[in-house]
Structures are given as structure tokens and as C-alpha cells.
Write a protein that holds these residues in place. Structure first.
Motif, PDB file in Angstrom:
ATOM      1  N   ARG A   1     -29.874  -9.926  33.288  1.00 29.75           N
ATOM      2  CA  ARG A   1     -28.927  -9.368  32.312  1.00 29.75           C
ATOM      3  C   ARG A   1     -29.668  -8.683  31.166  1.00 29.75           C
ATOM      4  N   ALA A   2     -30.752  -9.310  30.701  1.00 34.38           N
ATOM      5  CA  ALA A   2     -31.534  -8.702  29.619  1.00 34.38           C
ATOM      6  C   ALA A   2     -32.183  -7.403  30.076  1.00 34.38           C
ATOM      7  N   GLN A   3     -32.720  -7.418  31.297  1.00 34.85           N
ATOM      8  CA  GLN A   3     -33.391  -6.222  31.818  1.00 34.85           C
ATOM      9  C   GLN A   3     -32.416  -5.064  31.974  1.00 34.85           C
ATOM     10  N   GLU A   4     -31.210  -5.352  32.393  1.00 32.54           N
ATOM     11  CA  GLU A   4     -30.205  -4.298  32.554  1.00 32.54           C
ATOM     12  C   GLU A   4     -29.947  -3.581  31.234  1.00 32.54           C
ATOM     13  N   LYS A   5     -29.780  -4.366  30.155  1.00 31.19           N
ATOM     14  CA  LYS A   5     -29.519  -3.749  28.852  1.00 31.19           C
ATOM     15  C   LYS A   5     -30.739  -2.988  28.341  1.00 31.19           C
ATOM     16  N   LEU A   6     -31.923  -3.590  28.489  1.00 24.06           N
ATOM     17  CA  LEU A   6     -33.124  -2.982  27.928  1.00 24.06           C
ATOM     18  C   LEU A   6     -33.554  -1.732  28.682  1.00 24.06           C
ATOM     19  N   GLU A   7     -33.356  -1.706  29.991  1.00 24.15           N
ATOM     20  CA  GLU A   7     -33.699  -0.504  30.754  1.00 24.15           C
ATOM     21  C   GLU A   7     -32.856   0.681  30.321  1.00 24.15           C
ATOM     22  N   GLN A   8     -31.625   0.414  29.892  1.00 21.54           N
ATOM     23  CA  GLN A   8     -30.764   1.488  29.383  1.00 21.54           C
ATOM     24  C   GLN A   8     -31.320   2.087  28.095  1.00 21.54           C
ATOM     25  N   LEU A   9     -32.193   1.340  27.417  1.00 21.44           N
ATOM     26  CA  LEU A   9     -32.792   1.807  26.168  1.00 21.44           C
ATOM     27  C   LEU A   9     -34.217   2.307  26.369  1.00 21.44           C
ATOM     28  N   GLY A  10     -34.669   2.371  27.612  1.00 20.31           N
ATOM     29  CA  GLY A  10     -36.007   2.875  27.887  1.00 20.31           C
ATOM     30  C   GLY A  10     -37.111   1.853  27.742  1.00 20.31           C
ATOM     31  N   PHE A  11     -36.774   0.572  27.692  1.00 23.31           N
ATOM     32  CA  PHE A  11     -37.751  -0.510  27.551  1.00 23.31           C
ATOM     33  C   PHE A  11     -38.309  -0.840  28.932  1.00 23.31           C
ATOM     34  N   THR A  12     -39.646  -0.903  29.054  1.00 23.29           N
ATOM     35  CA  THR A  12     -40.257  -1.072  30.379  1.00 23.29           C
ATOM     36  C   THR A  12     -41.116  -2.318  30.501  1.00 23.29           C
ATOM     37  N   GLN A  13     -41.212  -3.138  29.464  1.00 22.50           N
ATOM     38  CA  GLN A  13     -42.113  -4.286  29.511  1.00 22.50           C
ATOM     39  C   GLN A  13     -41.437  -5.499  30.155  1.00 22.50           C
ATOM     40  N   SER A  14     -42.217  -6.540  30.356  1.00 21.83           N
ATOM     41  CA  SER A  14     -41.735  -7.755  31.007  1.00 21.83           C
ATOM     42  C   SER A  14     -40.693  -8.469  30.154  1.00 21.83           C
TER      43      SER A  14
ATOM     44  N   LEU B   1     -38.469   4.072  16.543  1.00 22.49           N
ATOM     45  CA  LEU B   1     -38.419   4.627  17.893  1.00 22.49           C
ATOM     46  C   LEU B   1     -38.893   6.078  17.923  1.00 22.49           C
ATOM     47  N   GLY B   2     -39.504   6.461  19.037  1.00 21.53           N
ATOM     48  CA  GLY B   2     -39.876   7.846  19.244  1.00 21.53           C
ATOM     49  C   GLY B   2     -38.729   8.628  19.848  1.00 21.53           C
ATOM     50  N   ALA B   3     -38.993   9.899  20.147  1.00 21.40           N
ATOM     51  CA  ALA B   3     -37.928  10.787  20.630  1.00 21.40           C
ATOM     52  C   ALA B   3     -37.331  10.299  21.949  1.00 21.40           C
ATOM     53  N   HIS B   4     -38.167   9.829  22.868  1.00 21.05           N
ATOM     54  CA  HIS B   4     -37.693   9.396  24.181  1.00 21.05           C
ATOM     55  C   HIS B   4     -36.762   8.192  24.057  1.00 21.05           C
ATOM     56  N   GLU B   5     -37.170   7.197  23.254  1.00 18.35           N
ATOM     57  CA  GLU B   5     -36.368   5.988  23.091  1.00 18.35           C
ATOM     58  C   GLU B   5     -35.085   6.276  22.303  1.00 18.35           C
ATOM     59  N   THR B   6     -35.188   7.187  21.334  1.00 15.54           N
ATOM     60  CA  THR B   6     -34.006   7.573  20.567  1.00 15.54           C
ATOM     61  C   THR B   6     -32.974   8.242  21.469  1.00 15.54           C
ATOM     62  N   GLU B   7     -33.437   9.106  22.355  1.00 15.16           N
ATOM     63  CA  GLU B   7     -32.538   9.777  23.286  1.00 15.16           C
ATOM     64  C   GLU B   7     -31.818   8.765  24.180  1.00 15.16           C
ATOM     65  N   ALA B   8     -32.554   7.753  24.651  1.00 19.86           N
ATOM     66  CA  ALA B   8     -31.943   6.720  25.494  1.00 19.86           C
ATOM     67  C   ALA B   8     -30.885   5.940  24.720  1.00 19.86           C
ATOM     68  N   LEU B   9     -31.166   5.637  23.458  1.00 18.50           N
ATOM     69  CA  LEU B   9     -30.192   4.928  22.631  1.00 18.50           C
ATOM     70  C   LEU B   9     -28.940   5.775  22.427  1.00 18.50           C
ATOM     71  N   PHE B  10     -29.131   7.070  22.141  1.00 20.70           N
ATOM     72  CA  PHE B  10     -27.980   7.947  21.915  1.00 20.70           C
ATOM     73  C   PHE B  10     -27.111   8.061  23.167  1.00 20.70           C
ATOM     74  N   GLU B  11     -27.746   8.107  24.322  1.00 27.13           N
ATOM     75  CA  GLU B  11     -26.965   8.147  25.565  1.00 27.13           C
ATOM     76  C   GLU B  11     -26.103   6.901  25.699  1.00 27.13           C
ATOM     77  N   ARG B  12     -26.668   5.759  25.341  1.00 30.87           N
ATOM     78  CA  ARG B  12     -25.910   4.503  25.413  1.00 30.87           C
ATOM     79  C   ARG B  12     -24.753   4.515  24.415  1.00 30.87           C
ATOM     80  N   ILE B  13     -24.995   5.020  23.214  1.00 35.73           N
ATOM     81  CA  ILE B  13     -23.941   5.081  22.197  1.00 35.73           C
ATOM     82  C   ILE B  13     -22.800   5.977  22.670  1.00 35.73           C
ATOM     83  N   HIS B  14     -23.128   7.133  23.261  1.00 40.47           N
ATOM     84  CA  HIS B  14     -22.087   8.042  23.742  1.00 40.47           C
ATOM     85  C   HIS B  14     -21.228   7.378  24.822  1.00 40.47           C
TER      86      HIS B  14
END
Length: 495
Positions: A124-137, A175-188
Motif C-alpha cells: 500500500r505504501a509503495q503504491e502511493k509513493l510510486e505515484q509521487l516518483g519515489f523509487t527507494q525501498s 522537490l525537483g522538477a520531476h518529483e513536482t510534476e508527479a505530485l501535480f499529476e496526482r493532485i489533478h
């Protein structure tokens, strides 16, 4: 079609503290599926208003409605139960718990017998974090993450609430541009499902991308409201600070030829960065750009001796002792860290104590500290950097921008040869940001070698003579000022 009672309605909210009025007669309306940007300088009342809506702070006067019903949360749990969540700018994570444990804290899934289902929690945590561009364990302790990684965990934790109104306080500051873009997609996507947002940010360029309307606060009062986010940036700045800020990025003058800082074949033993070499000349601002996880912070921490590394660092031709912060400081190199509260200042202490502790070898060389000398040193630092406070004031009482000025003041009192700034304007307002840019320009003109790490691409491009782009720990190229365009930097950062 929304009515005045749809979503959140704030009417006449005032918050009075002893001797200070934080908010006065503020009205705000946020409709379902709408994002309202809340702008203002540090100290304008944004956090106070967010705290009232989230149940952290109680108003002195005023009322609120939530979907037409009276809304007066007495605690954050009341607010969460009503479907209102707050993502804090300052992370409130449990550092020794894992990423997955933090994302679902208080809501850990269980199986028969009451045992925690760690597999389900990770998924469940990985599902949410992958939507934000998070790739770590999902299993690493949160304390091992960068500030940007921790910010992504904080955001994912709030998204797990399934709230109908989310208050985002500087969510992209780290956050950098890539992570910000992922967050904005989630917000939309969430907006399309009817979720509302109050979006607090000092990055004005983001507002047009994410907001539907804009509310501007100044000195605790609502001074402007715009029915669209398509408002000229200069106008917003003037409304926020009460004056025109004509020049955000100062003029860049050519640096000298003399090399001050040399980094040669520097590598991390953990592989976070590899074989990095560059030089910084006297008066040069050398920018380092890259997306989250590129190794920017790890690199500058290694240069200053805070983290182990292989390779060579020289200041004015003399090799700096490796793995030694004291050695770097004695060589004339100081660093302004990205985590100002955790690493930059001692929050419970006074401004004077913070300035003095970084300069003990200069003002108390024999081990004896003269109170008069300590006061003079702190007073000079406060005046030089325009800190809005007196030496005896606690750092905890200052705004984020003034806390950052204290970090700058205490180290720059040493008269360093090299200054490294990691996210120097993270989470501070446009007025304080402009004053910090002026400090950087002053250092440049005095011949100091400056390294700036920033997730704000406009910032690193606007300040720097040259920009090195990191991607996955490797140097993808150093761009001269006239070729360092945003598209080129992003291209290199994502390869």
C-alpha cells in the motif's frame, strides 16, 4: 454548480496572541475539486490559518463551515475525522521507523491474531509513493532519506487519509522538477474525484500550473483575491510584500581567474556519486542541479567533510583533511545545510548562542568567552543580514526566512573563502529570498567561491555562472551561463 456553502467556508477568522495579531477577519472559500493558492510572506498568517482549519490552533473569533455544517475542530484528530488533512512543511515523521511504517502510521493493516501485515503495508505504501516518483525501498528507516525523500513520504502519508480537503504547506520546497510534476499529476487526479486543496507555496511559477484561484495574505489580513491563477508574477509579489521587487535575481559579474575550490575525483563509498571533479573560481557562483536522488546533497556534504569520500578537495591549493568538518572550516569552507532546523540552527537557543557557537575559536581563542564580545558579534551578524530579531531572541520564535538568515549569519561571520549553500531558499518567502540572493551577490563580489545546490531550476540558473548537472551520481555536463537553459538541464538530469 457550487454554492457559498459547498466545501470549506471560513468567515471572519481572527487569531490573537499576547501582543501579536496573527490573523484578522479573514474569509476564504474552497469549493469541491478546487485548488486555492494561499500566498504571502513568512509571518503573513498562512500557517496560522492552515493550523486553524486543521484543528491545531483555535481561532479567537470567526466561524467555519464544512459542506454546510458548522466546523470547529478542537484537535487534528477532529479535522482528520471530518476529512481534512494537513501536509506540514516541516516533516513530522518517525525517523527510526521504516518508510512503509511512516506512510501508514496509526493505520497499519493487520491479519488474524492482530499481527501487522507487513507485506500488505509495504504494498500500500509503495503504491502511493510510486505515484509521487519515489523509487527507494519501503523498508529503510526514514532518517536515512534525503529531505526530498522525507517530503515525499510526508505527502504519501497524507494521501493515505482519503481526505476530501488537503492543505499542502510548501509541498514542493525540497522537490525537483520531476518529483513536482508527479505530485501535480496526482493532485489533478484527486481534484477530478472532488478532493479540494489549499496550496501554500513561495514558488510563484507553480501557481499557474496547479491553482484555480489565489488568496493573498499580508500581515494577517487578506489583501487580494483572484478568481484565476493567471495573474502576473510581479503583481503577486507586490501584493505579498507591499512593494515592488524589481529585480529578483541580481546582476551576475564575471568571476576572477584564481581558482579557490578544487574537487578532484571525488566518489562516495556507498555509490551515491562517482568520480566528480570541478573547480570554482574567486567570485564564481557554481550551481549544481539534478532531480531527487542525483547525489547533490551527498556530494556537498562529502566536500565539507560531513560524509566519507574518496578523492581530493583543495582550498587555495591546500588539501583539506578528509572526513573532517573542522578541517574544512579551518581551511575556510562553510556549508549552509538544506535542513536548517535539524542541522543549521539550535532551535531552542537564542540567536546570540547560535552565532557564538560557530565562532568560538575566533571570539574566545583562549577558552574564555567574554559576554560583551559575544553580544557584539551577534549584534553585528543580526544587523548585517537583516535578521528580524534581537540577539537575545529565541530562534524558535523566528520565521523560516529569518532562521535561514541566522544560519547564514553565524557562518559568514567567519569570513570564509568557500560557501556551499544547499537549498538556500527552501520554504521562504519572496522578500527573504531576494535578500538572500543579495547576500550571495555580495559574497561573489568579495571574491568568495560559492556553490549553490537547488531544486528550484529558475534559482540555480538565475544565480550561477556555470551549472553542473548530476544524474544518478554522475556528472552529465557543466553548462556555461549562456547555454544553461531549463530544457537542456532537464534533458541531462533525466538521462
Amino acid at each position: 454548480m457550487t454554492t457559498s456553502d459547498d466545501g470549506l467556508v471560513v468567515r471572519g477568522v481572527t487569531k490573537q496572541y499576547p501582543g501579536t495579531r496573527a490573523l484578522h477577519d479573514v474569509d476564504v472559500h474552497v469549493g469541491p475539486g478546487e485548488c486555492v493558492a494561499l500566498l504571502g510572506e513568512n509571518g503573513a498568517g498562512k500557517s496560522t490559518l492552515a493550523g486553524i482549519i486543521a484543528g491545531i490552533t483555535q481561532p479567537t473569533e470567526g466561524t467555519m463551515l464544512w459542506h454546510g455544517e458548522p466546523f470547529a475542530p478542537a484537535s487534528p484528530s477532529d479535522s482528520i475525522a471530518a476529512g481534512v488533512g494537513l501536509i506540514h512543511q516541516e516533516m513530522r515523521l518517525l525517523p527510526d521507523l521504516s518508510v512503509a511504517e511512516n506512510v501508514l502510521v496509526g493505520r497499519w493493516p493487520t491479519r488474524s491474531g492482530g499481527w501487522v501485515s507487513r507485506g500488505q503495508m509495504r504494498a500500500r505504501a509503495q503504491e502511493k509513493l510510486e505515484q509521487l516518483g519515489f523509487t527507494q525501498s519501503m523498508d529503510v528507516p526514514v532518517r536515512t532519506l534525503s529531505v526530498a525523500g522525507q517530503q515525499q513520504v510526508e505527502i504519501a502519508k497524507a494521501l493515505m487519509l482519503d481526505a476530501k480537503l488537503l492543505i499542502l504547506d510548501e509541498p514542493t520546497a525540497a522537490l525537483g522538477a520531476h518529483e513536482t510534476e508527479a505530485l501535480f499529476e496526482r493532485i489533478h487526479l484527486l481534484k477530478a474525484d472532488g478532493v479540494s486543496f489549499i496550496y501554500v507555496s513561495h514558488r510563484l511559477a507553480e501557481i499557474r500550473q496547479i491553482a484555480d484561484r489565489i488568496v493573498v495574505l499580508r500581515d494577517g489580513e487578506k489583501v487580494a483575491e483572484h478568481a484565476t491563477a493567471d495573474v502576473p508574477q510581479d503583481q503577486l509579489i507586490k501584493e505579498m510584500v507591499g512593494r515592488s521587487v524589481d529585480r529578483l535575481f541580481p546582476e551576475v559579474r564575471p568571476p576572477a581567474d584564481r581558482v579557490v575550490l578544487e574537487v578532484e575525483s571525488l566518489s562516495s563509498p556507498t555509490g551515491r556519486f562517482r568520480d566528480i571533479s570541478f573547480e570554482v573560481r574567486a567570485g564564481e557562483v557554481f550551481g549544481i542541479a539534478g532531480i531527487v536522488g542525483a547525489g547533490r546533497t551527498e556530494l556537498v556534504r562529502a566536500i565539507t567533510g560531513a560524509d566519507p569520500s574518496h578523492g581530493t578537495v583543495r582550498v587555495d591549493g591546500a588539501e583539506v583533511r578528509r572526513h573532517s568538518v573542522q578541517g574544512a572550516i579551518k581551511a575556510g569552507m562553510v556549508m549552509i545545510p538544506e535542513d536548517r532546523k535539524g542541522q543549521g540552527v539550535i532551535v531552542p537557543d537564542t540567536i546570540q548562542d547560535n552565532v557564538v557557537i560557530a565562532n568560538l575559536d575566533r571570539i574566545a581563542p583562549g577558552g574564555w568567552l567574554a559576554p560583551r564580545k559575544a553580544r557584539q558579534t551577534a549584534a553585528h551578524a543580526v544587523e548585517r543580514f537583516g535578521v528580524k530579531g534581537k540577539p537575545e531572541h529565541l530562534v524558535s520564535s523566528l520565521s523560516g526566512g529569518n532562521q535561514q538568515k541566522v544560519v547564514l549569519a553565524k557562518w559568514l561571520e567567519r569570513g570564509p573563502k568557500v560557501v556551499i549553500l544547499d537549498e538556500p531558499t527552501r520554504g521562504i518567502d519572496v522578500g527573504a529570498r531576494a535578500s538572500i540572493y543579495d547576500v550571495i551577490t555580495e559574497l561573489s563580489r568579495a571574491g568568495v567561491a560559492i556553490v549553490v545546490v537547488s531544486s528550484d531550476l529558475d534559482e540555480v540558473l538565475g544565480l550561477s555562472h556555470r551549472v553542473m548537472v548530476l544524474s544518478r551520481g554522475t556528472d552529465r555536463g557543466v553548462l556555461e551561463r549562456d547555454e544553461a537553459e531549463a530544457a537542456r538541464v532537464i534533458e541531462l538530469a533525466t538521462t
